[in-house]
Design a protein around this motif. Structure first.
Motif, PDB file in Angstrom:
ATOM      1  N   GLU A 190       0.830  -1.201   0.000  1.00 45.32           N
ATOM      2  CA  GLU A 190       0.000   0.000   0.000  1.00 45.32           C
ATOM      3  C   GLU A 190       0.865   1.253   0.000  1.00 45.32           C
ATOM      4  O   GLU A 190       0.613   2.209  -0.751  1.00 45.32           O
ATOM      5  N   TYR A 191       1.885   1.225   0.859  1.00 52.45           N
ATOM      6  CA  TYR A 191       2.793   2.380   0.912  1.00 52.45           C
ATOM      7  C   TYR A 191       3.491   2.572  -0.434  1.00 52.45           C
ATOM      8  O   TYR A 191       3.625   3.696  -0.928  1.00 52.45           O
ATOM      9  N   LEU A 192       3.939   1.467  -1.032  1.00 52.81           N
ATOM     10  CA  LEU A 192       4.651   1.555  -2.300  1.00 52.81           C
ATOM     11  C   LEU A 192       3.772   2.164  -3.395  1.00 52.81           C
ATOM     12  O   LEU A 192       4.215   3.027  -4.158  1.00 52.81           O
ATOM     13  N   ARG A 193       2.540   1.713  -3.463  1.00 53.59           N
ATOM     14  CA  ARG A 193       1.651   2.212  -4.511  1.00 53.59           C
ATOM     15  C   ARG A 193       1.389   3.713  -4.330  1.00 53.59           C
ATOM     16  O   ARG A 193       1.381   4.473  -5.307  1.00 53.59           O
ATOM     17  N   HIS A 194       1.175   4.130  -3.089  1.00 55.11           N
ATOM     18  CA  HIS A 194       0.946   5.556  -2.818  1.00 55.11           C
ATOM     19  C   HIS A 194       2.191   6.376  -3.169  1.00 55.11           C
ATOM     20  O   HIS A 194       2.096   7.440  -3.801  1.00 55.11           O
ATOM     21  N   ALA A 195       3.373   5.861  -2.764  1.00 57.78           N
ATOM     22  CA  ALA A 195       4.619   6.589  -3.026  1.00 57.78           C
ATOM     23  C   ALA A 195       4.903   6.669  -4.521  1.00 57.78           C
ATOM     24  O   ALA A 195       5.331   7.716  -5.026  1.00 57.78           O
ATOM     25  N   VAL A 196       4.658   5.586  -5.236  1.00 54.98           N
ATOM     26  CA  VAL A 196       4.893   5.578  -6.689  1.00 54.98           C
ATOM     27  C   VAL A 196       3.954   6.566  -7.381  1.00 54.98           C
ATOM     28  O   VAL A 196       4.354   7.302  -8.300  1.00 54.98           O
ATOM     29  N   GLU A 197       2.688   6.609  -6.915  1.00 57.65           N
ATOM     30  CA  GLU A 197       1.727   7.550  -7.503  1.00 57.65           C
ATOM     31  C   GLU A 197       2.190   8.992  -7.286  1.00 57.65           C
ATOM     32  O   GLU A 197       2.147   9.818  -8.210  1.00 57.65           O
ATOM     33  N   GLU A 198       2.655   9.291  -6.077  1.00 56.52           N
ATOM     34  CA  GLU A 198       3.142  10.644  -5.785  1.00 56.52           C
ATOM     35  C   GLU A 198       4.347  11.002  -6.654  1.00 56.52           C
ATOM     36  O   GLU A 198       4.426  12.095  -7.214  1.00 56.52           O
ATOM     37  N   LEU A 199       5.294  10.052  -6.764  1.00 57.98           N
ATOM     38  CA  LEU A 199       6.496  10.314  -7.552  1.00 57.98           C
ATOM     39  C   LEU A 199       6.178  10.415  -9.038  1.00 57.98           C
ATOM     40  O   LEU A 199       6.804  11.201  -9.762  1.00 57.98           O
ATOM     41  N   ASP A 200       5.189   9.634  -9.498  1.00 62.79           N
ATOM     42  CA  ASP A 200       4.798   9.735 -10.905  1.00 62.79           C
ATOM     43  C   ASP A 200       4.182  11.109 -11.190  1.00 62.79           C
ATOM     44  O   ASP A 200       4.412  11.697 -12.256  1.00 62.79           O
ATOM     45  N   GLN A 201       3.394  11.592 -10.241  1.00 62.93           N
ATOM     46  CA  GLN A 201       2.810  12.923 -10.422  1.00 62.93           C
ATOM     47  C   GLN A 201       3.900  13.999 -10.395  1.00 62.93           C
ATOM     48  O   GLN A 201       3.868  14.953 -11.166  1.00 62.93           O
ATOM     49  N   LEU A 202       4.874  13.817  -9.515  1.00 66.23           N
ATOM     50  CA  LEU A 202       5.958  14.778  -9.419  1.00 66.23           C
ATOM     51  C   LEU A 202       6.890  14.664 -10.628  1.00 66.23           C
ATOM     52  O   LEU A 202       7.421  15.668 -11.110  1.00 66.23           O
ATOM     53  N   ILE A 302       8.846  28.231 -10.420  1.00 68.69           N
ATOM     54  CA  ILE A 302      10.113  27.507 -10.276  1.00 68.69           C
ATOM     55  C   ILE A 302      10.388  27.182  -8.807  1.00 68.69           C
ATOM     56  O   ILE A 302      10.807  26.069  -8.466  1.00 68.69           O
ATOM     57  N   GLU A 303      10.155  28.145  -7.918  1.00 65.08           N
ATOM     58  CA  GLU A 303      10.374  27.893  -6.498  1.00 65.08           C
ATOM     59  C   GLU A 303       9.435  26.810  -5.979  1.00 65.08           C
ATOM     60  O   GLU A 303       9.829  25.947  -5.188  1.00 65.08           O
ATOM     61  N   GLU A 304       8.198  26.842  -6.421  1.00 66.12           N
ATOM     62  CA  GLU A 304       7.231  25.833  -5.995  1.00 66.12           C
ATOM     63  C   GLU A 304       7.691  24.441  -6.420  1.00 66.12           C
ATOM     64  O   GLU A 304       7.633  23.477  -5.648  1.00 66.12           O
ATOM     65  N   ARG A 305       8.194  24.305  -7.652  1.00 65.46           N
ATOM     66  CA  ARG A 305       8.689  23.017  -8.154  1.00 65.46           C
ATOM     67  C   ARG A 305       9.923  22.569  -7.374  1.00 65.46           C
ATOM     68  O   ARG A 305      10.033  21.411  -6.962  1.00 65.46           O
ATOM     69  N   LEU A 306      10.843  23.497  -7.164  1.00 69.40           N
ATOM     70  CA  LEU A 306      12.076  23.162  -6.447  1.00 69.40           C
ATOM     71  C   LEU A 306      11.785  22.725  -5.019  1.00 69.40           C
ATOM     72  O   LEU A 306      12.323  21.718  -4.539  1.00 69.40           O
ATOM     73  N   PHE A 307      10.905  23.450  -4.329  1.00 74.07           N
ATOM     74  CA  PHE A 307      10.567  23.098  -2.951  1.00 74.07           C
ATOM     75  C   PHE A 307       9.832  21.763  -2.882  1.00 74.07           C
ATOM     76  O   PHE A 307      10.020  20.988  -1.945  1.00 74.07           O
ATOM     77  N   ALA A 308       9.008  21.482  -3.885  1.00 77.14           N
ATOM     78  CA  ALA A 308       8.280  20.203  -3.913  1.00 77.14           C
ATOM     79  C   ALA A 308       9.255  19.039  -4.073  1.00 77.14           C
ATOM     80  O   ALA A 308       9.115  17.988  -3.421  1.00 77.14           O
ATOM     81  N   LEU A 309      10.243  19.187  -4.950  1.00 77.22           N
ATOM     82  CA  LEU A 309      11.238  18.129  -5.150  1.00 77.22           C
ATOM     83  C   LEU A 309      12.042  17.895  -3.878  1.00 77.22           C
ATOM     84  O   LEU A 309      12.280  16.738  -3.478  1.00 77.22           O
ATOM     85  N   ARG A 310      12.441  18.973  -3.224  1.00 77.69           N
ATOM     86  CA  ARG A 310      13.246  18.826  -2.007  1.00 77.69           C
ATOM     87  C   ARG A 310      12.437  18.230  -0.864  1.00 77.69           C
ATOM     88  O   ARG A 310      12.957  17.442  -0.056  1.00 77.69           O
ATOM     89  N   ALA A 311      11.173  18.573  -0.788  1.00 81.56           N
ATOM     90  CA  ALA A 311      10.312  17.991   0.252  1.00 81.56           C
ATOM     91  C   ALA A 311      10.160  16.490   0.032  1.00 81.56           C
ATOM     92  O   ALA A 311      10.193  15.692   0.983  1.00 81.56           O
ATOM     93  N   ALA A 312       9.988  16.071  -1.212  1.00 85.23           N
ATOM     94  CA  ALA A 312       9.865  14.641  -1.519  1.00 85.23           C
ATOM     95  C   ALA A 312      11.152  13.905  -1.175  1.00 85.23           C
ATOM     96  O   ALA A 312      11.129  12.775  -0.653  1.00 85.23           O
TER      97      ALA A 312
END
Length: 560
Positions: A190-202, A302-312
C-alpha cells in the motif's frame, strides 16, 4: 613420519634424543622404567594438556621437540593447515613445546610461535595413539564417513554429490531470498503504490534540482540583470555605441586602404572581426533580455517546483537526484509483487529439480557405502579371531540422516560400532570395548584401513595387555604388517612375541646416577635384542632356555 624426538627435563628424563625409522619400532623395558614418559613427552609435543608435574624435579623448564618428514606425502593434510595459518611449508616439520614449572607452556611450529589449539589440530594429522588410556583418531565418529569412503574408493561419487548439493542449495537460497523479498514487498504494498503515484505525479528528472536552482538565482536578480543587459546593449548598439564606432573606423580605413600599400589590411580585418563579434554579442543581449522579460512571472512556479522536489527527497531520505532511482526501485518491488507467483513457481521448480538430482546422487553414494560397509565388516572380522576377539562383532552402521542433517557429504551418518558379547547390541567403540580390547579393535581396523589413512605414524601403547602366546604373536604380525604399508608404527610392549617382530628395538631402563634416578633409552643390537627378549621370556633370571627361545623368536618369527 616421526624422525627424531628430543626430550629435556621431563620427569626422569634429563637429556634424550631418539632417531626413529620407518616400519615397526618397539620399545620394551621393565614396568616403571619410564616407557609412559616417552609417550607423555610425544603427547606434549602434539598438543596434549601440559601439566607442571611433567617438569623434572629441580628444573625450571621442560621441553620436547619432534621432527617429522612428510616428503613422501605431498598432499598431507598438515600442509593445508600450515598454508591456512600462513606458516612456512616444508617437507620437514619441526614441532617444539616448552613447559615451565609453574605450568606455563609455549608452542612452536618451524620456529614460529603458535597456540596449543593449532598444535593439537596439526598433531592429530601426524600421529594416532591407540592404547588403554589415550585414544583418538578412529574413535572420532566425525572421521568414520570419510574413512569408509576412502576404503570404498568412491571419491568421484562423493564429488558428484557435493556438486549436486551446492547446486541445490544455490537455487534454494535464491528461492528463499525471492520469497523474503516478496513477503516484505507485500507488507509495504500500500505504501509503495501511494509513493509511486506521488512520484509519478511529481515526475522528477535527474539533474533537475541543479537547473532549477540556477534559474531561481537568475530570476531573483532579474531586474538588476535586465538593467545591466540594457546598459551593456546601449554601450554596444547606441548612438555612441561600439557598433557605430567600429563601422565608422572601418569606412575611414577602407577608403585609405589602396593608398597604404596593404599595410592597413590586417587592421581592417581585425576591425571587421571585432564588428561581427560585437554585433553577435548585441544580438545575444537582445535575446537574453527578451527571455528574461518572458520569464518575469515564472519565479513562483520555479520555487514551488524546487521546494516540492526537495520535500519529496526529505520524505524518502534521499537527495533530489535519488528520487529517480527510488521510483525505479519501488516499481521493481511492485513488479515483484505482481510477478512473484511466476518467479517463485519457477524457482520452486528449479529447487525441486536440483534437490531430486542431489537425492539421486546421494542415494547412489549411500548404496556404495552400504556395500563397502559390509566388506569392511567382513575384513575386520577376519582380523578379530586371531586377536582373541572371536566373540566380538564389528559393525559399520550406515544410517539415513534427517533432511536437516543432509550436506555435501550425503544423506548418511556413518559410525564404527562393536559388540564384545554374544547377543549384545553394538555400540560406540570407546564406550563398549575395554582398554585392552579397544587397542586390539583399533589394530584390526587399522590393518584393514592401512592403505587409505593419511596419518603417517601410529602409536600402540601396550596393545598386548592380558594376552600371550598365539594371540600376542598375531598382534605382532599385524603390527609388522602395518609397518610394511609405508607407515611408521611405534609400539610399547611387554610381549616378546610382539617385540621380536620389530624392525627396530629400543630398551627403556632406569639407572641411579649422582644420587638420583634417571630414565635412559638405548637402541639395541641383535645381541642386545636377544638378551632383552630372553629377559622378557624368563623374568629376573635369564636362563639358557630363555635365550634359546629368544633366538627362535628373533630368527624366524612365526607367520599366521
Amino acid at each position: 613420519m616421526l624422525v627424531t624426538l628430543s626430550i629435556r627435563d621431563i620427569v626422569l628424563i634429563e637429556r634424550l634424543t631418539l632417531a626413529f625409522q620407518p616400519g615397526l619400532c618397539v620399545l620394551t623395558g621393565e614396568t616403571g622404567a619410564g616407557k609412559s614418559i616417552l609417550l607423555d613427552s610425544l603427547g606434549l609435543a602434539l598438543g596434549a594438556r601440559g601439566d607442571s608435574s611433567l617438569v623434572r624435579h629441580g628444573s625450571d623448564q621442560a621441553g620436547v621437540t619432534a621432527e617429522f618428514d612428510l616428503s613422501r606425502q605431498p598432499d598431507h593434510p598438515a600442509f593445508a593447515i600450515l598454508r591456512e595459518q600462513e606458516l612456512e611449508v616444508e617437507d620437514t616439520l619441526v614441532i617444539r613445546r616448552t613447559l615451565t614449572a609453574d605450568g606455563r607452556s609455549r608452542c612452536f611450529i618451524n620456529d614460529q610461535p603458535v597456540g596449543v589449539t593449532l598444535l593439537r589440530r596439526l598433531g592429530e594429522t601426524l600421529v594416532e595413539v591407540h592404547g588403554q588410556f589415550d585414544t583418538h583418531g578412529l574413535l572420532d565418529p566425525r572421521t568414520h564417513r570419510d574413512l569408509l569412503d576412502d576404503y570404498a574408493q568412491i571419491a568421484t561419487q562423493g564429488q558428484q554429490v557435493a556438486a549436486s548439493w551446492r547446486a541445490w542449495r544455490q537455487v534454494e537460497q535464491a528461492r528463499l531470498t525471492a520469497a523474503e523479498d516478496a513477503a516484505r514487498a507485500r507488507a509495504e504494498e500500500e505504501y509503495l503504490r501511494h509513493a509511486v503515484e506521488e512520484l509519478d505525479q511529481l515526475a522528477p528528472e535527474e539533474g533537475e534540482e541543479t537547473a532549477l536552482a540556477e534559474k531561481r538565482v537568475v530570476l531573483q536578480h532579474r531586474e538588476k540583470l535586465i538593467d545591466g543587459i540594457t546598459q551593456a546593449y546601449g554601450e554596444l548598439s547606441g548612438e555612441r555605441g561600439a557598433e557605430r564606432a567600429l563601422a565608422s573606423a572601418l569606412r575611414t580605413l577602407s577608403r585609405l586602404a589602396e593608398r597604404a600599400g596593404g599595410r592597413l589590411d590586417p587592421v581592417i580585418t581585425a576591425l571587421d572581426e571585432a564588428a561581427n563579434d560585437v554585433s553577435e554579442a548585441a544580438r545575444s543581449l537582445q535575446a537574453l533580455s527578451a527571455d528574461m522579460d518572458s520569464d518575469g512571472g515564472n519565479l513562483d512556479r520555479i520555487e514551488e517546483r524546487l521546494f516540492a522536489l526537495r520535500a519529496a527527497a526529505r520524505k524518502h531520505g534521499t537527495d533530489v537526484d535519488g528520487l529517480v532511482g527510488l521510483r525505479a526501485e519501488m516499481g521493481r518491488k511492485l513488479s515483484l509483487i505482481e510477478d512473484q507467483g511466476d518467479l517463485l513457481q519457477k524457482l520452486a521448480g528449479q529447487a525441486e529439480t536440483t534437490k531430486a538430482a542431489y537425492v539421486t546422487a546421494a542415494k547412489a553414494l549411500s548404496a556404495a557405502r552400504t556395500k563397502a560397509a559390509a566388506q569392511l565388516d567382513k575384513a575386520v572380522a577376519g582380523e578379530l579371531k586371531p586377536l582373541k576377539l572371536e566373540k566380538a562383532r564389528f559393525v559399520t552402521k550406515v544410517a539415513p540422516l534427517e533432511e536437516e542433517g543432509w550436506g555435501p557429504g550425503g544423506i548418511d551418518d556413518v559410525a564404527f560400532q562393536v559388540a564384545t558379547n554374544v547377543g549384545a547390541p553394538p555400540g560406540p567403540l570407546a564406550k563398549i570395548a575395554s582398554g585392552g580390547e579397544l587397542a586390539r579393535f583399533m589394530l584390526a581396523l587399522k590393518v584393514v584401513l592401512a592403505q587409505v589413512g593419511t596419518v603417517p605414524t601410529l602409536v600402540f601403547d601396550e596393545v598386548d595387555t592380558g594376552v600371550g602366546g598365539a594371540v600376542a604373536d598375531a598382534i605382532g604380525e599385524r603390527l609388522a604388517r602395518l609397518g610394511g604399508h609405508d607407515l611408521q608404527v611405534l609400539v610399547v610392549t611387554h610381549s616378546p612375541q610382539v617385540a621380536a617382530r620389530g624392525a627396530h628395538h629400543w630398551q627403556v631402563r632406569k639407572k641411579a646416577a649422582g644420587g638420583r634416578t634417571v630414565t635412559e633409552v638405548h637402541p639395541l643390537s641383535r645381541t642386545e635384542r636377544l638378551e632383552e627378549l630372553a629377559r622378557m621370556l624368563s623374568g629376573a633370571e635369564v636362563t639358557q632356555a630363555a635365550r634359546a627361545a629368544a633366538e627362535s623368536l628373533l630368527s624366524s618369527p612365526p607367520l599366521l
